[in-house]
Design an enzyme around this catalytic site. Structure first.
Site, PDB file in Angstrom:
ATOM      1  N   LYS A  59     -10.453  -6.659   2.510  1.00 32.18           N
ATOM      2  CA  LYS A  59      -9.170  -7.365   2.546  1.00 32.18           C
ATOM      3  C   LYS A  59      -8.282  -7.062   3.857  1.00 32.18           C
ATOM      4  CE  LYS A  59      -4.775  -8.360   0.025  1.00 32.18           C
ATOM      5  NZ  LYS A  59      -4.055  -7.993  -1.459  1.00 32.18           N
ATOM      6  N   SER A 134      -2.903 -11.665  -4.736  1.00 31.21           N
ATOM      7  CA  SER A 134      -2.947 -11.924  -3.173  1.00 31.21           C
ATOM      8  C   SER A 134      -4.349 -11.654  -2.694  1.00 31.21           C
ATOM      9  CB  SER A 134      -1.741 -11.067  -2.514  1.00 31.21           C
ATOM     10  OG  SER A 134      -2.311  -9.614  -2.687  1.00 31.21           O
ATOM     11  N   SER A 158      -2.812  -8.033  -8.077  1.00 28.60           N
ATOM     12  CA  SER A 158      -3.422  -9.090  -7.045  1.00 28.60           C
ATOM     13  C   SER A 158      -5.110  -8.686  -6.788  1.00 28.60           C
ATOM     14  CB  SER A 158      -2.897  -8.504  -5.467  1.00 28.60           C
ATOM     15  OG  SER A 158      -1.705  -9.256  -5.438  1.00 28.60           O
TER      16      SER A 158
HETATM   17  N1  GLN Z   1       1.592 -11.402  -7.215  1.00 28.60           N
HETATM   18  C1  GLN Z   1       2.100 -10.099  -7.198  1.00 28.60           C
HETATM   19  C2  GLN Z   1       3.237 -10.404  -6.086  1.00 28.60           C
HETATM   20  O1  GLN Z   1       3.506 -11.562  -5.487  1.00 28.60           O
HETATM   21  C3  GLN Z   1       1.319  -8.976  -7.116  1.00 28.60           C
HETATM   22  C4  GLN Z   1       0.957  -8.925  -5.726  1.00 28.60           C
HETATM   23  C5  GLN Z   1       0.020  -7.767  -5.679  1.00 28.60           C
HETATM   24  O2  GLN Z   1      -0.551  -7.142  -6.635  1.00 28.60           O
HETATM   25  N2  GLN Z   1      -0.168  -7.327  -4.095  1.00 28.60           N
HETATM   26  O3  GLN Z   1       3.927  -9.432  -5.841  1.00 28.60           O
END
Ligand code: GLN
Length: 468
Positions: A59, A134, A158
């Site tokens: 990532k 994400s 995420s």
């Molecule tokens: N979807 C969550 C957010 O928008 C989690 C993001 C993540 O785990 N980095 O913060």
């Protein structure tokens, strides 16, 4: 040609071929990967063995020397770090080959990958749908068959949520299991590097390599790292799975509920014992998460000022204006929304009402899990309340988007490990994931439960777009 090199060439070819349609890679590191393939092939050093020649995608918020690390943001432009994240160093030492950096929601903020400054990632099961976020790019790199494993990051789901949307395995470890050194901070008390795999075995192999105490991250724990792969296929009879029934109600898609209910029945057939548990404070997890995560983000993201990293606006000759314009142009809408929210909940007068209160509820959530684990080895829920949604469907409705994390965020708040495993397909042929959350340091149990399930009840179909 050597075997490792020809495998890596094939991986790179597939990555390039599919990227036009899927947009899962922000950079494909062809020169580096081919050179490394040769080096790995020619080295007989012992430590090069465990992931020898294995292609891994990383990532783009995990630092890699000589490769861009953009966090999916314009503000980091083509920033190239001066050092590798500890997880990357360990992968390299184990003989793995990094083939590219993957697309993501800007600074890991999002549940659909639509917040990337570099375009949306497409779900290989249906390219009109989101891959989840994400870490959508890392999920799609695995789901589309380009690589067997990849690194993502987790702050509130995420890795698990996109794993569920893409029909693969995704693990978030116990806080402190994997070093965060070199993972660009979003919310430091919640962040962990996570792992995607086509199968639990792929995850287990990578986890064994990147786990452990790191002197560069004082929040890593000195706890022994088991040989995860050897535990994978152990009999699971007698293992207790806790079901928090109250969380199977409102907002949960019917097909997801049915699929997870059949998975529970399948676990019983495999010898697991099903018990009821309660997580009474889980209903507050999204509210608590979005207070704590934004508060920490507002502080962590203060460092992007146009001086230290990446992008800076031109034509400003006054320092304050330069800061302001750089941040205005460099950050996208969701990041700005979170910086504002976070600054607000930390401001004097609101700190006690929001931030301090959220911290107290975080403790209650943690206590809920400790109580539940007196009765079971793992808690089973859906990973996400729905399957992958259409691109654009939720992008104007942040609250609906935030609810994607309703089942996942509490594990980050409680610092405990969780895994998502495919458990079926919807009538539209979109993957559904089940989530198992465990006691601190019980990644071995979670991987064992996941592996036994996927061996017995594998997904029978492949995504529409899948590398040959
Ligand atoms: N979807 C969550 C957010 O928008 C989690 C993001 C993540 O785990 N980095 O913060």
């Amino acid at each position: 040609m050597s075997e490792i090199k020809s495998n890596i060439e094939k991986t790179l070819d597939n990555a390039e071929k599919l990227n036009g349609e899927l947009n899962s890679f922000l950079s494909i590191e062809k020169n580096y990967a081919l050179k490394r393939a040769e080096e790995v092939e020619n080295s007989s050093a012992e430590e090069q063995q465990s992931l020898r020649g294995k292609a891994i995608a990383v990532k783009d918020n995990i630092c890699t020397t000589g490769m861009q690390t953009t966090c999916g943001s314009r503000i980091l432009g083509n920033y190239q770090p001066q050092y590798d994240a500890t997880a990357v160093t360990k992968l390299k030492e184990a003989g793995a080959i990094i083939v590219g950096k993957t697309n993501m929601d800007e600074f890991a903020m999002g549940s659909s990958n639509e917040n990337s400054a570099f375009g949306t990632v497409k779900n290989p099961w249906d390219t009109e749908k989101v891959p989840g976020g994400s870490s959508g790019g890392s999920a799609v790199a695995v789901a589309s068959g380009v690589v067997r494993a990849s690194l993502g990051s987790e702050t509130g789901g995420s890795v698990r949520q996109p794993a569920s949307f893409c029909g693969i395995v995704g693990l978030k470890s116990t806080y402190g299991r994997i070093s965060r050194f070199g993972l660009v901070a979003f919310a430091s008390s919640l962040d962990q590097i996570g792992i995607f795999g086509q199968k639990s075995k792929d995850v287990a192999e990578v986890l064994a390599v990147i786990s452990g105490r790191d002197k560069n991250d004082s929040t890593t724990a000195d706890v022994s790292v088991p040989d995860y792969s050897s535990e994978l296929d152990k009999d699971i009879s007698g293992k207790k799975l806790g079901i928090p029934r109250a969380l199977f109600g409102e907002g949960l898609d019917d097909e997801v509920r049915d699929s997870v209910e059949s998975a529970i029945a399948n676990y019983e057939k495999l010898g697991a014992e099903i018990v009821d548990v309660e997580l009474p404070h889980s209903k507050y997890s999204i509210a608590v998460y979005y207070i704590i995560a934004t508060a920490e983000a507002s502080s962590n993201l203060a460092r992007f000022d146009g001086v230290r990293y990446g992008f800076r606006v031109e034509d400003t000759h006054e320092l304050r204006k330069m800061y302001m314009k750089t941040r205005e142009e460099g950050f996208g809408a969701e990041v700005k929304r979170r910086i504002m929210l976070g600054t607000y909940v930390l401001s004097s007068g609101y700190y006690d009402a929001y931030y301090a209160k959220a911290q107290k509820v975080r403790t209650l959530l943690k206590q809920d899990f400790s109580k539940a684990f007196e009765k079971c080895d793992a808690v089973l829920t859906p990973t996400s309340p729905t399957t992958a949604f259409k691109i654009g469907e939720k992008s104007d409705d942040p609250l609906a988007m935030y609810l994607s994390d309703i089942y996942t965020a509490s594990a980050n708040l409680a610092s405990i490990p969780g895994i998502s495993v495919p458990c079926g397909l919807s009538s539209e042929k979109m993957p559904i994931g089940l989530q198992l959350v465990g006691k601190p340091w019980s990644e071995d149990t979670l991987l064992n439960l996941a592996s036994v399930y996927e061996n017995e009840y594998p997904l029978k179909e492949k995504p529409q777009i899948f590398a040959e």
